[in-house]
Design an enzyme around this catalytic site. Structure first.
Site, mmCIF file in Angstrom:
data_model
loop_
_atom_site.group_PDB
_atom_site.id
_atom_site.type_symbol
_atom_site.label_atom_id
_atom_site.label_comp_id
_atom_site.label_asym_id
_atom_site.label_seq_id
_atom_site.Cartn_x
_atom_site.Cartn_y
_atom_site.Cartn_z
ATOM 1 N N LYS A 148 -4.406 2.681 -10.186
ATOM 2 C CA LYS A 148 -4.670 1.569 -9.265
ATOM 3 C C LYS A 148 -3.376 1.091 -8.594
ATOM 4 O O LYS A 148 -3.326 0.868 -7.379
ATOM 5 C CB LYS A 148 -5.330 0.428 -10.041
ATOM 6 C CG LYS A 148 -5.442 -0.871 -9.286
ATOM 7 C CD LYS A 148 -6.278 -0.715 -8.043
ATOM 8 C CE LYS A 148 -6.156 -1.910 -7.144
ATOM 9 N NZ LYS A 148 -7.351 -2.641 -6.985
ATOM 10 N N CYS A 184 -3.682 -7.984 -3.197
ATOM 11 C CA CYS A 184 -3.660 -6.649 -3.789
ATOM 12 C C CYS A 184 -2.395 -5.916 -3.393
ATOM 13 O O CYS A 184 -1.481 -5.749 -4.185
ATOM 14 C CB CYS A 184 -4.879 -5.872 -3.328
ATOM 15 S SG CYS A 184 -6.402 -6.810 -3.551
HETATM 16 N N1 SAJ Z 1 -2.410 -3.621 6.958
HETATM 17 C C1 SAJ Z 1 -1.497 -3.308 7.942
HETATM 18 N N2 SAJ Z 1 -1.600 -2.092 8.561
HETATM 19 C C2 SAJ Z 1 -2.571 -1.194 8.245
HETATM 20 C C3 SAJ Z 1 -3.493 -1.520 7.231
HETATM 21 C C4 SAJ Z 1 -3.386 -2.752 6.599
HETATM 22 O O1 SAJ Z 1 -0.587 -4.090 8.266
HETATM 23 O O2 SAJ Z 1 -2.616 -0.128 8.865
HETATM 24 C C5 SAJ Z 1 -2.288 -4.926 6.265
HETATM 25 C C6 SAJ Z 1 -3.515 -5.823 6.445
HETATM 26 O O3 SAJ Z 1 -3.451 -6.548 7.640
HETATM 27 C C7 SAJ Z 1 -3.400 -6.689 5.219
HETATM 28 C C8 SAJ Z 1 -2.809 -5.746 4.173
HETATM 29 O O4 SAJ Z 1 -2.242 -4.672 4.896
HETATM 30 O O5 SAJ Z 1 -2.496 -7.771 5.428
HETATM 31 C C9 SAJ Z 1 -3.795 -5.195 3.176
HETATM 32 O O6 SAJ Z 1 -5.023 -4.870 3.817
HETATM 33 P P1 SAJ Z 1 -5.864 -3.560 3.463
HETATM 34 O O7 SAJ Z 1 -7.062 -3.573 4.322
HETATM 35 O O8 SAJ Z 1 -5.010 -2.355 3.536
HETATM 36 O O9 SAJ Z 1 -6.209 -3.704 1.945
HETATM 37 P P2 SAJ Z 1 -6.822 -4.868 1.026
HETATM 38 O O10 SAJ Z 1 -5.685 -5.626 0.415
HETATM 39 O O11 SAJ Z 1 -7.872 -5.629 1.691
HETATM 40 O O12 SAJ Z 1 -7.512 -3.968 -0.107
HETATM 41 C C10 SAJ Z 1 -6.724 -3.038 -0.825
HETATM 42 C C11 SAJ Z 1 -7.446 -1.686 -0.816
HETATM 43 N N3 SAJ Z 1 -6.548 -0.661 -1.331
HETATM 44 C C12 SAJ Z 1 -6.293 0.479 -0.649
HETATM 45 O O13 SAJ Z 1 -6.776 0.712 0.445
HETATM 46 C C13 SAJ Z 1 -5.412 1.472 -1.307
HETATM 47 C C14 SAJ Z 1 -8.704 -1.777 -1.657
HETATM 48 O O14 SAJ Z 1 -9.336 -0.505 -1.772
HETATM 49 C C15 SAJ Z 1 -8.379 -2.319 -3.045
HETATM 50 O O15 SAJ Z 1 -9.528 -2.440 -3.857
HETATM 51 C C16 SAJ Z 1 -7.777 -3.688 -2.876
HETATM 52 O O16 SAJ Z 1 -6.551 -3.544 -2.141
HETATM 53 C C17 SAJ Z 1 -7.504 -4.293 -4.244
HETATM 54 O O17 SAJ Z 1 -8.303 -5.138 -4.675
HETATM 55 O O18 SAJ Z 1 -6.540 -3.889 -4.908
#
Ligand code: SAJ
Length: 407
Positions: A212, A266
């Site tokens: 994870k 996360c």
């Molecule tokens: N973000 C960017 N650029 C991107 C993608 C995301 O700046 O290209 C930023 C988002 O705006 C946000 C942050 O990253 O601030 C995180 O967003 P996210 O959509 O990537 O992820 P989370 O935090 O909503 O969910 C993540 C997921 N993990 C992965 O994709 C590896 C999810 O599957 C997990 O279950 C979750 O963390 C968790 O609970 O750990």
């Protein structure tokens, strides 16, 4: 009526409640536990306290049928699941890496709370994202509390659902399951197979914990690369989004999107769990965290410079509209949100209004409507909420979220 299996879920938050609601609609009798009475009351009315598509339908159906009941106290069950937050210690710092230290107190408290309800043959699951070794620690807490841990099954299966798609991903995603011993792994895998359509992958508790942390660190490192590129491109006067879309036409390149930083409970948190236990060896993971945190401060500076330019051009201080406060598009979650951090930093010495269509009140910021926000002197796009599309371009617009094309 046939005997349903009973599950007691500790923590009715972003993971515990959706899981509870899903299982209650899948032939489990669910007892949901939370430390906040208002959360209990809301759920027992068949309502929800978080924004997540489809969750309301699942919860109201489950509560109406009597298969989901929330309470402040745990109850006896066949399966116990812990889905509580793992934040940082507010007052401690890892002196080797100068980084935050994970706080597993909620897991310890929840474990102690269920101890007296556990009977031989029960399955105890940890779903909270945790530092490596936490599942074993949980087993020792149960032992200290007088539970015969050889007569029960203990395993970790980290949640990995994406906020905004939780109800679908709970079912469709593959699931990693690792027990403190082989029998525990098997029992836990059997449980997840009753509702997961993805593959259930068996391993050890420690590997499941690290899997994870690896997933979220992978994403953090890749976003840090995009954020670093955005800072370099700004110096070079290159449109970073155009650049990335061109680079991504290479068959083996897939750069993620830059933003105003990385938030949520996360990705902006979990990589520190690796750093904390790595004695300075997790260099790339640590640098990614620092780069993504720095991006928010860099954005603050960019906005302040734009405000100075406005003042010079117009002879008065501008009103700055911060478009979006949530940590990512189309959700109400402000946890570790870089957008909320940026708006708060600016509001210390500038005139700021905030636009966040997914929340109705904020303790420190002045919330206004999308239309009001558009009238401000400087419009700063921090989050690409769906309400922000088709926005006019202009001299005093800053877009860190990819809302406005070709600014
Ligand atoms: N973000 C960017 N650029 C991107 C993608 C995301 O700046 O290209 C930023 C988002 O705006 C946000 C942050 O990253 O601030 C995180 O967003 P996210 O959509 O990537 O992820 P989370 O935090 O909503 O969910 C993540 C997921 N993990 C992965 O994709 C590896 C999810 O599957 C997990 O279950 C979750 O963390 C968790 O609970 O750990």
């Amino acid at each position: 009526m046939k005997n349903k299996r009973k599950i007691c879920i500790m923590g009715m938050g972003y993971i515990g409640l959706p899981t509870a609601a899903l299982l209650a609609n899948r032939d489990y009798q669910v007892h949901g536990v939370d430390i906040h009475q208002h959360v209990i009351d809301t759920i027992n009315r068949g309502e929800i306290h978080i924004v997540e598509p489809e969750l309301d339908t699942y919860v109201s159906a489950a509560v109406q049928s009597g298969s989901l009941v929330a309470n402040i106290e745990p109850s006896e069950a066949d399966i116990f699941m812990i889905a509580v937050p793992t934040p940082f210690h507010a007052d401690k710092i890892n002196e080797i890496t100068n980084s935050p230290i994970p706080n597993v107190d909620y897991i310890v408290d929840a474990t102690k709370n269920i101890a007296s309800y556990i009977k031989p043959g029960n399955l105890v699951l940890l779903e909270s994202t945790s530092p490596v070794g936490t599942t074993d620690m949980m087993a020792s807490v149960l032992k200290k509390e007088g539970v015969d841990i050889d007569s029960i099954f203990i395993a970790h299966s980290p949640e990995r659902v994406l906020p905004g798609h939780i109800m679908r991903e709970l079912i469709e995603n593959d699931r990693v399951v690792g027990g403190v011993n082989d029998e525990s792994t098997k029992k836990a895998a059997e449980f997840y197979q009753t509702f997961v359509e993805g593959e259930v992958l068996e391993t050890t508790a420690k590997t499941a914990e690290m899997a994870k942390l690896t997933e979220n660190s992978f994403r953090d490192v890749n976003i840090a690369f995009a954020n670093e590129l955005s800072i370099l491109c700004d110096d070079m006067d290159i449109d970073v989004r155009e650049l990335i879309s061109l680079a991504n036409r290479h068959p083996r390149v897939d750069v993620l999107n830059p933003g105003c930083g990385v938030g949520g409970h996360c990705i902006s948190v979990d990589p520190w769990f690796i750093v904390d236990s790595a004695n300075g060896k997790a260099k790339m993971v640590e640098q990614a965290r620092r780069t993504n945190d720095y991006k928010a401060d860099w954005v603050v500076e960019k906005i302040k410079n734009k405000a100075l330019q406005f003042e010079k051009d117009n002879g008065r201080v501008p009103v700055i509209a911060c478009m979006g406060l949530a940590f990512k598009p189309n959700i109400d979650d402000l946890r570790e949100s870089p957008a909320a951090y940026i708006a708060n930093e600016l509001s210390k010495d500038m005139k700021v209004v905030a636009i966040e269509p997914n929340i109705s009140t904020h303790t420190t910021l002045d919330l206004v409507s999308v239309d009001e926000g558009k009238k401000a002197d400087i419009c700063v796009y921090l989050v690409a909420h769906r309400e922000f599309v088709d926005i006019k371009q202009g001299k005093y617009i800053l877009d860190f979220a990819g809302v406005v094309k070709n600014v």
